[in-house]
Design a protein around this motif. Sequence first.
Motif, PDB file in Angstrom:
ATOM      1  N   ILE A 159       0.860  -1.186   0.000  1.00  0.00           N
ATOM      2  CA  ILE A 159       0.000   0.000   0.000  1.00  0.00           C
ATOM      3  C   ILE A 159       0.894   1.234   0.000  1.00  0.00           C
ATOM      4  N   ASN A 160       0.267   2.393  -0.205  1.00  0.00           N
ATOM      5  CA  ASN A 160       1.044   3.636  -0.184  1.00  0.00           C
ATOM      6  C   ASN A 160       0.714   4.463   1.047  1.00  0.00           C
ATOM      7  N   GLY A 161       1.688   5.234   1.456  1.00  0.00           N
ATOM      8  CA  GLY A 161       1.438   6.241   2.492  1.00  0.00           C
ATOM      9  C   GLY A 161       1.753   7.604   1.893  1.00  0.00           C
ATOM     10  N   MET A 162       0.840   8.543   2.066  1.00  0.00           N
ATOM     11  CA  MET A 162       1.086   9.892   1.566  1.00  0.00           C
ATOM     12  C   MET A 162       1.180  10.866   2.737  1.00  0.00           C
ATOM     13  N   ALA A 163       2.094  11.817   2.608  1.00  0.00           N
ATOM     14  CA  ALA A 163       2.336  12.762   3.703  1.00  0.00           C
ATOM     15  C   ALA A 163       1.353  13.931   3.684  1.00  0.00           C
TER      16      ALA A 163
END
Length: 771
Positions: A159-163
């Motif tokens: 999965i992705n994590g966005m700031a």
Amino acid sequence: MESAQVFKTSHARTVCYLSAEYLLGPHLAGNLVNLGITETAREVGEELGLDLDAILEEEEEPGLGNGGLGRLAACFMESLSTCHIPAIGYGIRYEFGIFDQAIEDGWQVERTDNWLRNGNPWEIPRPKIRFSVGYGGYTESYRDDKGRSRQRWQPASVINGMAYDTPILGYGTANANLLRLWKAEAPASFDFQAFNTGDYYGAVYANIQAETISKVLYPNDEPEAGKELRLKQQYFFVSCSMQDMIRLHLNTVGPLETFADKFVAQLNDTHPALAVAELMRLLLDEHAMNWEQAWDITHRTFCYTNHTLLPEALETWSVSLFERLLPRHLEIVYEINRRFLDEVRMRFLGDEARVWRMSLIAEGGERRVRMANLAVVGSRAVNGVAELHSALVKATLFKDFAELWPERFHNVTNGVTPRRFMVVANPRLSRLITATCGHEDWIRDLERVRELEAHVEDAGLQEEWRAVKRAAKQDLAEWMNQATGVRLDPESLFDVQAKRFHEYKRQHLKVLHIIRCYQRIKQGQSQDLVPRAFIFGGKAAPGYFMAKLIIKLINAVGEVVNNDPQVNGWIRVAFLPDFNVKNGQRLYPAADLSEQISLAGKEASGTGNMKFSMNGALTIGTLDGANVEIREAVGAENFFLFGMTAEEALQRQMTGYRPWEIYRNDAELKSDIDLINSGLFSHGDTQLFRPLTDNLVNHDPFMVLADYRAYLDCQKTVSETYKDTPRWTRMSILNVARIGRFSSDRAIREYAAHIWKVTPKLIEPAGGDVA
Ligand code: GL4
């Protein structure tokens, strides 16, 4: 931007605060104060026909934390900026923070906290700052291009994590640090294979699954660990944060060999302890370091703060779950453990029991990974949050570790920011302090409130001091009447206990005191009493039956007491619903008496104790957590002490504690408990509160009955003291004057000097001026 630029180009050593929780509270009022433009904003608002206070009321607070631990992280972020220390706060951008509490028929009801409903103007989305985070799958060996044997992880899903960045302003400075929170998202394209074969729904579903990771904050303070999604959350934010730190380092400083010189990472309890294994994995697998080099860097990077000794809050994860989710990390944990246990064996020849206790893996029964042990082994400094707590950490929880590495253990007593808890929450008191001391410097240097002490005998100051308290009580009474319909008399003593509900905090001890007052008044023995408003606030974990029953009991007692004309002139009971940062700001200024009555040895520090004292409340408390140091600071004669010491409590538990004997031998106690069982507070239902009263009489794990008599006696002293108005006022002034140590600025400076070894970096304002 100015701060970020300077920190970047100057290669400033940076603190990365890793915390699963930030209980921020509303931003606007705090930011206005820190920019020194509150009055300007008020005036400009007036010109535009806008009422600043009404606007402040509107703000929805980001409640991304449960209680003290999350609020401490928020205070620390503000103090880091105020003290000019380059820092990044890393955490999770929960879509739903701590639930909103409503009270229905006396019971707590939870409602989801949809804080993002109307958008969040304080955050800056950073779509270019994204990292992928893997879960599951398997590990494999391979040979790299130099022919070396290496290990790599093939995750099953990614999965992705966005700031999302929120600037955290310091007081009266251009320094601003970033709070960088990660939101989980599906990777850019969804599963095309499933899409092509016609499983459109299945493909989208996987995306939805990814987003659940940052959906909701677990609503337990001192949590009972074990939920798979929680482990996923922890790994998610830790992995994004470590990857981000590596990215920053490579972009600015360069080679990773100097990583630990550039960054220090503070683990806020064990929730981010996986960072130790994740940094190792990144250095070993992604950056091709050897073990010794990677371990040297990792070990020099981390420091760990312990926030609780309660056994049920110590995180462990079953090895099978850990392995299924993070197979590569389990290998790394095993290797850390193998090397570590060899060290233990060499040091303590033949002491296998010790090896067994210190292992990162708990054996016997289901094998589990002990996160606290991982945090201690992976860190170069470990600290508790108050002197007593830090001593207990060394003597009990980490005894073996303190024997192996005594120099690793420290204490840093907690603190809270005076900007929010004095200047924002209590403008009247702040103005009076400024007028009396003749300066505003106390706001950045809280030790200087001590200058009040010179004026403590000044009758004029005393008069104004009382007027300030009286006005705050009037405000709270009005708000309470609006919110709950309960009328409070501002002339009465406001006796407040506001904190999470937990048996160890002993809200039920307070209830027994109320019932005693009630009975005394009914029996015509009110001569020792003063009129009191008993005010409670706090949330219970939704699954914590006993805590919820205590809330119900408070409201049930309130219903009887508040509707009994015979006692109405004497006592009232009010429950402030939805205690959060904003409501706390209404409560602290209005309190005369602060209840800090946990069983000694159980409350690691407490920070509410500091917030009340800063606002001129006197404390009734046990020798627990930071109470001990607050009492030392304000003077024993200005603090109402009662109850067993931690040592006495432990002794008594060990020699066999028999609460039923106390119950049988103390007629008043017996009649208070029997009154609950009689059904008086439950419309004749004699069973409703039985789980609570039976538990008290038969088990009483937090020794409420053992401290009951001492507590009542001490409350008698409180009432007598309150009747002596000038004396009470002097005590109140001295509490504020001597509270300087408990500013989070002091705590941050201690961390900076003794733990982090980082120096301030002042940002010169570019262009615009900062007050
Ligand atoms: C806590 C402690 O219970 C509390 O005493 C302390 O003040 C706070 C911050 O250090 O941390 N630990 C956990 S877990 N939740 C808390 O509030």
